[in-house]
Design a protein around this motif. Structure first.
Motif, PDB file in Angstrom:
ATOM      1  N   ARG A  67     -22.625  24.688  50.136  1.00  0.00           N
ATOM      2  CA  ARG A  67     -21.400  24.146  50.533  1.00  0.00           C
ATOM      3  C   ARG A  67     -20.876  24.175  51.839  1.00  0.00           C
ATOM      4  O   ARG A  67     -20.485  23.455  52.908  1.00  0.00           O
ATOM      5  CB  ARG A  67     -19.967  24.214  49.577  1.00  0.00           C
ATOM      6  N   GLU A  68     -20.962  25.633  52.330  1.00  0.00           N
ATOM      7  CA  GLU A  68     -20.671  26.127  53.715  1.00  0.00           C
ATOM      8  C   GLU A  68     -21.505  25.602  54.796  1.00  0.00           C
ATOM      9  O   GLU A  68     -21.331  25.442  55.862  1.00  0.00           O
ATOM     10  CB  GLU A  68     -20.546  27.581  53.499  1.00  0.00           C
ATOM     11  N   ASN A  69     -22.840  25.222  54.285  1.00  0.00           N
ATOM     12  CA  ASN A  69     -23.883  24.799  55.124  1.00  0.00           C
ATOM     13  C   ASN A  69     -24.361  23.514  54.585  1.00  0.00           C
ATOM     14  O   ASN A  69     -25.556  23.333  54.889  1.00  0.00           O
ATOM     15  CB  ASN A  69     -25.109  25.980  55.144  1.00  0.00           C
ATOM     16  N   ALA A  70     -23.529  22.938  54.226  1.00  0.00           N
ATOM     17  CA  ALA A  70     -23.917  21.181  53.725  1.00  0.00           C
ATOM     18  C   ALA A  70     -24.481  20.416  54.649  1.00  0.00           C
ATOM     19  O   ALA A  70     -25.504  19.734  54.165  1.00  0.00           O
ATOM     20  CB  ALA A  70     -22.681  20.706  53.335  1.00  0.00           C
ATOM     21  N   ALA A  71     -24.255  20.257  55.680  1.00  0.00           N
ATOM     22  CA  ALA A  71     -25.123  19.516  56.737  1.00  0.00           C
ATOM     23  C   ALA A  71     -26.574  20.077  57.068  1.00  0.00           C
ATOM     24  O   ALA A  71     -27.428  19.178  56.654  1.00  0.00           O
ATOM     25  CB  ALA A  71     -24.359  19.557  58.022  1.00  0.00           C
ATOM     26  N   ILE A  72     -26.723  21.360  57.178  1.00  0.00           N
ATOM     27  CA  ILE A  72     -28.228  21.869  57.336  1.00  0.00           C
ATOM     28  C   ILE A  72     -28.974  21.852  55.896  1.00  0.00           C
ATOM     29  O   ILE A  72     -29.985  21.053  55.891  1.00  0.00           O
ATOM     30  CB  ILE A  72     -28.287  23.212  58.063  1.00  0.00           C
ATOM     31  N   CYS A  73     -28.426  22.178  54.944  1.00  0.00           N
ATOM     32  CA  CYS A  73     -29.008  22.190  53.698  1.00  0.00           C
ATOM     33  C   CYS A  73     -29.329  20.827  53.328  1.00  0.00           C
ATOM     34  O   CYS A  73     -30.609  20.440  52.739  1.00  0.00           O
ATOM     35  CB  CYS A  73     -28.244  22.830  52.629  1.00  0.00           C
ATOM     36  N   GLY A  74     -28.522  19.938  53.310  1.00  0.00           N
ATOM     37  CA  GLY A  74     -28.624  18.525  53.026  1.00  0.00           C
ATOM     38  C   GLY A  74     -29.690  17.684  53.901  1.00  0.00           C
ATOM     39  O   GLY A  74     -30.511  16.994  53.423  1.00  0.00           O
ATOM     40  N   LEU A  75     -29.703  18.043  55.328  1.00  0.00           N
ATOM     41  CA  LEU A  75     -30.696  17.701  56.074  1.00  0.00           C
ATOM     42  C   LEU A  75     -32.006  18.179  55.808  1.00  0.00           C
ATOM     43  O   LEU A  75     -33.033  17.415  55.542  1.00  0.00           O
ATOM     44  CB  LEU A  75     -30.398  18.130  57.672  1.00  0.00           C
ATOM     45  N   LEU A  76     -32.237  19.525  55.573  1.00  0.00           N
ATOM     46  CA  LEU A  76     -33.552  19.930  55.080  1.00  0.00           C
ATOM     47  C   LEU A  76     -34.068  19.357  54.000  1.00  0.00           C
ATOM     48  O   LEU A  76     -35.272  18.826  53.772  1.00  0.00           O
ATOM     49  CB  LEU A  76     -33.449  21.359  55.024  1.00  0.00           C
ATOM     50  N   THR A  77     -33.110  19.213  52.826  1.00  0.00           N
ATOM     51  CA  THR A  77     -33.464  18.689  51.356  1.00  0.00           C
ATOM     52  C   THR A  77     -34.168  17.085  51.596  1.00  0.00           C
ATOM     53  O   THR A  77     -34.976  16.945  50.945  1.00  0.00           O
ATOM     54  CB  THR A  77     -32.526  18.700  50.527  1.00  0.00           C
ATOM     55  N   GLN A  78     -33.260  16.410  52.609  1.00  0.00           N
ATOM     56  CA  GLN A  78     -33.654  15.008  52.555  1.00  0.00           C
ATOM     57  C   GLN A  78     -34.867  14.701  53.390  1.00  0.00           C
ATOM     58  O   GLN A  78     -35.670  13.871  52.800  1.00  0.00           O
ATOM     59  CB  GLN A  78     -32.553  14.177  53.122  1.00  0.00           C
ATOM     60  N   VAL A  79     -35.018  15.463  54.464  1.00  0.00           N
ATOM     61  CA  VAL A  79     -36.258  15.317  55.444  1.00  0.00           C
ATOM     62  C   VAL A  79     -37.470  15.690  54.692  1.00  0.00           C
ATOM     63  O   VAL A  79     -38.411  15.268  54.776  1.00  0.00           O
ATOM     64  CB  VAL A  79     -35.967  15.852  56.693  1.00  0.00           C
TER      65      VAL A  79
END
Length: 156
Positions: free
Chosen positions: A59-71
């Motif tokens: 949650r605190e790193n949603a942008a990076i975690c989301g980016l890595l998961t999606q890419v």
């Protein structure tokens, strides 16, 4: 050719930039797993607390975690880079947990560990980005039970 720059670095592609982000992100997420290795039992209740901590990390790193998961779902290069990081994590977890230690020699256990870690990350992504609603906050308990099941497989 267009070049991308970030953090003082120059990158030939957006994918190269995302791969660099993945490498730079390791020191942020590894301490979360150090906390997992520090657990006493670990019992499901302890694992549930750790899973809550890990979801909050996502949650605190949603942008990076989301980016890595999606890419990673779209780009093989990043997928394999993250898989190598995950395999290194499995080896490190093997210093603390016999189930992960067995993964060094037992390909079925290694597969199970890889799937478990991937499922945990995917679950965190889905919960944090509200793709799957969890109004009862059940995700930490489910993650804990999955981890506990793998740790129990060392006894069988």
């Amino acid at each position: 050719m267009r070049r991308w720059s970030a953090g003082g670095g120059q990158f030939d592609s957006k994918l190269a930039l995302v791969c660099a982000v993945a490498n730079d992100f390791v020191p942020k997420w590894r301490p979360v797993f150090d906390a997992l290795m520090a657990l006493e039992g670990p019992h499901v209740a302890e694992l549930e607390q750790w899973a809550t901590f890990y979801i909050n990390f996502h949650r605190e790193n949603a942008a990076i975690c989301g980016l890595l998961t999606q890419v990673a779902g779209l780009e093989d290069r990043l997928y394999w880079q993250l898989s190598e990081q995950r395999d290194d994590l499995i080896d490190d977890l093997g210093r603390r947990f016999s189930a992960f230690r067995r993964a060094a020699d037992d390909q079925a256990v290694r597969l199970r560990a890889r799937l478990l870690l991937g499922q945990i990350d995917e679950t965190c992504f889905l919960i944090v980005h509200r793709r799957v609603p969890d109004p009862g906050q059940h995700a930490p308990r489910l993650i804990a039970e999955q981890i506990h099941a793998l740790l129990d497989c060392a006894a069988t």
